[in-house]
Design an enzyme around this catalytic site. Structure first.
Site, PDB file in Angstrom:
ATOM      1  N   ARG A   1       0.779  -1.227   0.055  1.00  0.00           N
ATOM      2  CA  ARG A   1      -0.223  -0.071   0.160  1.00  0.00           C
ATOM      3  C   ARG A   1       0.880   1.210  -0.387  1.00  0.00           C
ATOM      4  O   ARG A   1       0.414   2.185  -0.120  1.00  0.00           O
ATOM      5  CB  ARG A   1      -1.459   0.202   1.080  1.00  0.00           C
ATOM      6  CG  ARG A   1      -2.217  -0.828   0.907  1.00  0.00           C
ATOM      7  CD  ARG A   1      -3.411  -1.398   1.981  1.00  0.00           C
ATOM      8  NE  ARG A   1      -2.942  -1.558   3.532  1.00  0.00           N
ATOM      9  CZ  ARG A   1      -2.590  -2.753   3.973  1.00  0.00           C
ATOM     10  NH1 ARG A   1      -3.327  -3.625   2.900  1.00  0.00           N
ATOM     11  NH2 ARG A   1      -2.044  -3.010   5.136  1.00  0.00           N
TER      12      ARG A   1
ATOM     13  N   GLU B   1       5.684 -10.472  14.720  1.00  0.00           N
ATOM     14  CA  GLU B   1       4.558 -11.258  16.042  1.00  0.00           C
ATOM     15  C   GLU B   1       5.147 -12.635  16.386  1.00  0.00           C
ATOM     16  O   GLU B   1       5.593 -12.802  17.748  1.00  0.00           O
ATOM     17  CB  GLU B   1       2.299 -11.758  16.035  1.00  0.00           C
ATOM     18  CG  GLU B   1       2.526 -10.940  17.168  1.00  0.00           C
ATOM     19  CD  GLU B   1       0.948 -10.857  17.483  1.00  0.00           C
ATOM     20  OE1 GLU B   1       0.377 -10.622  16.398  1.00  0.00           O
ATOM     21  OE2 GLU B   1       0.300 -11.318  18.519  1.00  0.00           O
TER      22      GLU B   1
HETATM   23  P1  AMP Z   1       3.666  -2.635  11.548  1.00  0.00           P
HETATM   24  O1  AMP Z   1       5.495  -3.008  11.372  1.00  0.00           O
HETATM   25  O2  AMP Z   1       3.842  -2.508  13.104  1.00  0.00           O
HETATM   26  O3  AMP Z   1       4.128  -0.705  11.530  1.00  0.00           O
HETATM   27  O4  AMP Z   1       2.311  -2.754  10.925  1.00  0.00           O
HETATM   28  C1  AMP Z   1       2.918  -1.489   9.311  1.00  0.00           C
HETATM   29  C2  AMP Z   1       2.757  -2.246   8.240  1.00  0.00           C
HETATM   30  O5  AMP Z   1       1.072  -3.672   8.103  1.00  0.00           O
HETATM   31  C3  AMP Z   1       2.106  -1.442   7.524  1.00  0.00           C
HETATM   32  O6  AMP Z   1       1.954  -1.502   5.927  1.00  0.00           O
HETATM   33  C4  AMP Z   1       0.644  -1.174   7.395  1.00  0.00           C
HETATM   34  O7  AMP Z   1      -0.169  -1.820   6.132  1.00  0.00           O
HETATM   35  C5  AMP Z   1      -0.098  -2.741   7.989  1.00  0.00           C
HETATM   36  N1  AMP Z   1      -0.372  -2.872   9.362  1.00  0.00           N
HETATM   37  C6  AMP Z   1      -0.772  -3.405  10.305  1.00  0.00           C
HETATM   38  N2  AMP Z   1      -1.640  -2.641  11.210  1.00  0.00           N
HETATM   39  C7  AMP Z   1      -2.598  -2.640  10.253  1.00  0.00           C
HETATM   40  C8  AMP Z   1      -3.893  -2.414  10.529  1.00  0.00           C
HETATM   41  N3  AMP Z   1      -5.159  -2.190  11.714  1.00  0.00           N
HETATM   42  N4  AMP Z   1      -4.633  -2.289   9.550  1.00  0.00           N
HETATM   43  C9  AMP Z   1      -4.154  -1.638   8.437  1.00  0.00           C
HETATM   44  N5  AMP Z   1      -3.121  -2.426   7.935  1.00  0.00           N
HETATM   45  C10 AMP Z   1      -2.551  -2.717   8.654  1.00  0.00           C
END
Ligand code: AMP
Length: 175
Positions: free
Chosen positions: A63, A100
């Site tokens: 995205r 995770e």
């Molecule tokens: P993080 O590495 O935990 O910051 O997760 C970020 C990535 O996971 C991004 O590329 C987001 O597109 C996706 N992502 C994580 N949580 C969500 C959520 N609640 N809704 C949509 N996309 C998410």
């Protein structure tokens, strides 16, 4: 800016329990459907960084590509796709990060950037910050990461704290 952000916020769709139970998925496809909101979201990020020297936009798969590409067009600069493993055809550099459960990896072409290039990293959403901080480390191996921009930030997950202090972190809509 306040009104514009309100409009963008109203177009983000919450999807409970996707992709698994307990996760509230922030769906940006509803932002993309509306021409005015789509344009607003790209324009607001552009406005925030337009006075910075940006040589490349690097979008995080997938995205981050959607918002990153029109930004590259606006900045009149090149676009670097930060991809999931084994997608790029030529020699890559990569960065591993923790999920995770287990690990994941992101990659760019080794010859995409040079040491003096200033790069704005783009993704749709900042959650725990694992993906974005890996992207910053990856870009830092070959160029200068100058900023990270998101459409959405999930503040309670404190992903911002994972990102280095020398980089401007910007999110349009905070939840
Ligand atoms: P993080 O590495 O935990 O910051 O997760 C970020 C990535 O996971 C991004 O590329 C987001 O597109 C996706 N992502 C994580 N949580 C969500 C959520 N609640 N809704 C949509 N996309 C998410």
């Amino acid at each position: 800016m306040e009104e514009k952000i309100k409009k963008i916020r109203s177009m983000i769709r919450d999807v409970p329990d996707f992709p698994k139970k307990g996760i509230l998925f922030k769906d940006i496809t509803t932002v993309l459907l509306d021409a005015q909101t789509l344009k607003l979201s790209v324009d607001c990020i552009y406005e925030t960084f337009k006075d910075k020297k940006i040589d490349y936009i690097a979008g995080i798969e997938s995205r981050g590509f959607i918002f990153g590409m029109p930004l590259a067009y606006k900045f009149n600069c090149g676009f670097v796709p930060i991809r999931k493993p084994n997608k790029l055809p030529c020699e890559v550099i990569s960065e591993e990060y923790d999920l995770e459960y287990g690990k994941d990896r992101i990659e760019i072409h080794k010859d995409a950037l040079k040491k003096t290039d200033r790069v704005l990293i783009v993704d749709d959403l900042l959650a725990t910050g694992g993906t974005a901080s890996a992207a910053v480390s990856l870009i830092r191996k070959v160029a200068i990461p100058t900023g990270v921009a998101f459409v959405i930030e999930l503040e309670e997950l404190e992903g911002r704290k994972k990102l280095p202090g020398d980089i401007e972190v910007f999110s349009l809509v905070k939840f």
